[in-house]
Motif scaffolding. Structure first.
Motif, short mmCIF file in Angstrom:
data_model
loop_
_atom_site.label_atom_id
_atom_site.label_comp_id
_atom_site.label_asym_id
_atom_site.label_seq_id
_atom_site.Cartn_x
_atom_site.Cartn_y
_atom_site.Cartn_z
N ALA A 158 8.97 -5.27 2.56
CA ALA A 158 7.98 -6.25 3.00
C ALA A 158 8.48 -7.64 2.65
O ALA A 158 8.54 -8.01 1.48
CB ALA A 158 6.63 -5.99 2.34
N ALA A 159 8.87 -8.39 3.68
CA ALA A 159 9.32 -9.78 3.51
C ALA A 159 8.46 -10.65 4.42
O ALA A 159 8.96 -11.57 5.06
CB ALA A 159 10.80 -9.90 3.86
N ASP A 160 7.17 -10.35 4.46
CA ASP A 160 6.27 -10.96 5.44
C ASP A 160 5.46 -12.12 4.87
O ASP A 160 4.39 -12.45 5.39
CB ASP A 160 5.35 -9.93 6.07
N GLY A 161 5.95 -12.75 3.80
CA GLY A 161 5.40 -14.01 3.37
C GLY A 161 4.23 -13.95 2.42
O GLY A 161 3.79 -12.89 1.98
N VAL A 162 3.67 -15.14 2.14
CA VAL A 162 2.64 -15.30 1.13
C VAL A 162 1.37 -14.52 1.46
O VAL A 162 0.66 -14.07 0.57
CB VAL A 162 2.32 -16.80 0.95
N MET A 288 1.61 -13.96 -10.73
CA MET A 288 1.31 -13.47 -9.38
C MET A 288 2.21 -12.31 -8.95
O MET A 288 1.95 -11.68 -7.92
CB MET A 288 1.45 -14.59 -8.34
N MET A 289 3.24 -12.03 -9.69
CA MET A 289 4.22 -11.05 -9.22
C MET A 289 3.62 -9.65 -9.08
O MET A 289 3.72 -9.02 -8.04
CB MET A 289 5.43 -11.02 -10.16
N GLY A 290 2.99 -9.16 -10.12
CA GLY A 290 2.38 -7.83 -10.03
C GLY A 290 3.39 -6.74 -9.72
O GLY A 290 4.58 -6.83 -10.04
N GLN A 291 2.93 -5.71 -9.03
CA GLN A 291 3.77 -4.56 -8.70
C GLN A 291 4.56 -4.85 -7.43
O GLN A 291 4.00 -5.25 -6.41
CB GLN A 291 2.88 -3.32 -8.48
N ALA A 303 6.26 -12.54 -0.45
CA ALA A 303 5.41 -11.34 -0.48
C ALA A 303 5.32 -10.77 -1.89
O ALA A 303 4.33 -10.12 -2.24
CB ALA A 303 5.94 -10.28 0.49
N ALA A 304 6.35 -11.03 -2.70
CA ALA A 304 6.36 -10.56 -4.09
C ALA A 304 5.84 -11.63 -5.05
O ALA A 304 5.88 -11.44 -6.27
CB ALA A 304 7.78 -10.16 -4.49
#
Length: 431
Positions: A158-162, A288-291, A303-304
């Motif tokens: 998933a590289a689909d942004g914020v 904000m990173m999370g899993q 996305a990350a």
């Protein structure tokens, strides 16, 4: 019997993170599909910004020579802005130019170039395709669905942004707090190169980056920026959502206020508006990173949650590049071990943590909290201006040394000495 995968890896989003991930995986011999919902890579990205190049040149050694960069940034200006004054720092260094430390880019050009490199490496680029959902079997992501079509793979990136709906769909990213996001407003102002070089005092191919704080955001947490391109200026403002909502002001009005400020107006005057728009920006930093790893799925770039704002620099593209490098390394290890569960893909998390991305995110973990300090946007700009005015507004009044002058300005302001000391200490710890 499970269906055979169409690809080893499907990457969603042909931005910096997605293109770098796809390119590196293809180099490693993986079959990769790169899906972009825009008509072309970069068509949905707004204007541009500053790219810190240390990671990108590791992927593409000839990046500074071959990529569509605008200018090499070798001058940085930081200003505290007040209604009719400003106080700042001007740092220029030929070493930054020689090393190609940072460059300005326009995303429509950069993303297209990166996608071309990925295609040349064997990546199957699919533009104009919107991924509607993940394919999940027995709690394992096994592909994507776009309309009535399904594509199967062993790993989805998933590289689909914020606003990553993929991350939300997989339950990896909860809805962020308002304090963890900001609205970014950006304009691209056309201006011929000779005017830019004369106005900003830079030579051909050299560039300058401005960081602005104070009156530009009318007291709302955030700040402005201005970057020089070859024949345009990227001008923008980032406003923290919780502060913006509490203020009752409209982001567009604050942006117009910044553009009309004497400092900014003197820089953009005579230019032509080429592009204008808004988008969300991550502001939460490490929190904000999370899993970022799931069974058959990894998150990269925005996305990350990989964005860093230290007040001095705003970083996203270099972190996106680094996450793409780490993701490709982790995914290739998982594929080789025939384990694409969260356990197998944890190699990505390990690689990211060990990289400059993970280390920098931890180093500046306290920066978002420090930047929530309202005095940065209200009190300190006027205080600095009052000190400087006392130094330079020479009259027949006997002069005082700098320290007594600063004490007098502080006494006349609404800021207490204990607050200055506390803020300075917090800034040292955060930045």
């Amino acid at each position: 019997m499970a269906s055979e995968p169409d690809f080893d890896v499907i990457v969603i989003g042909a931005g910096v993170a997605g293109c770098v991930t796809a390119y590196r995986l293809a180099e490693m011999g993986c079959s990769v599909a790169l899906i972009e919902r825009g008509e072309a890579p970069g068509s949905k990205n707004l204007s541009g910004g500053v790219l810190y190049c240390r990671a990108m040149t590791g992927v593409f050694p000839r990046f500074l020579d071959d990529a569509p960069i605008e200018r090499r940034i070798d001058r940085n200006k930081i200003y505290f802005m007040n209604e009719d004054s400003w106080v700042g720092m001007d740092y220029a260094d030929q070493r930054l130019y020689d090393a190609g430390t940072a460059v300005t880019v326009l995303r429509a050009h950069l993303d297209a170039w990166l996608a071309d490199q990925a295609e040349a490496a064997g990546v199957a680029l699919m533009c104009g395709v919107k991924v509607d959902a993940l394919l999940v079997e027995d709690a394992q992501v096994v592909g994507v669905r776009a309309g009535e079509d399904e594509l199967r793979c062993r790993v989805v990136v998933a590289a689909d942004g914020v606003n990553s709906f993929i991350a939300r769909d997989a339950g990896l990213r909860p809805k962020p707090a308002l304090s963890q996001q900001a609205v970014g407003i950006k304009a691209l102002i056309g201006m011929d190169s000779s005017t830019i070089e004369e106005r900003f005092g830079v030579a051909a191919d050299h560039g300058v980056a401005y960081a602005l704080v104070g009156d530009c955001s009318q007291g709302v947490g955030g700040g402005g920026f201005l970057y020089t391109n070859k024949q345009s200026l990227s001008v923008g403002l980032v406003l923290r959502l919780d502060d913006l909502v509490a203020s009752g002001m409209r982001s567009v009005d604050i942006f117009d206020h910044m553009m009309a400020h004497p400092l900014v107006d003197s820089l953009v005057r005579g230019g032509d508006l080429i592009e204008y728009g808004c988008h969300l920006v991550n502001e939460g930093g490490h929190a904000m990173m999370g899993q970022i790893v799931h069974n058959g799925l990894v998150l990269v770039g925005d996305a990350a949650g990989l964005t860093l704002n230290t007040g001095l620099t705003v970083r996203g593209m270099d972190l996106a590049t680094g996450s793409g490098i780490a993701a490709a390394e982790g995914i290739s290890q998982a594929l080789a071990a025939d384990d694409v569960t969260a356990t197998g893909l944890a190699a990505y998390q390990k690689a990211l943590d060990a990289s400059f991305v993970g280390q920098d995110m931890r180093t500046y973990a306290k920066a978002p909290r420090f930047l929530e300090n309202g005095r940065l946007y209200t009190a300190y700009g006027p205080l600095l201006a009052d000190v400087m005015r006392s130094v330079f507004a020479l009259d027949t009044t006997p002069r005082r040394r700098l320290l007594p002058t600063a004490r007098a300005a502080l006494k006349a302001s609404d800021v207490r000495v204990t607050q200055v000391i506390a803020d300075a200490w917090e800034g040292v710890r955060a930045l």
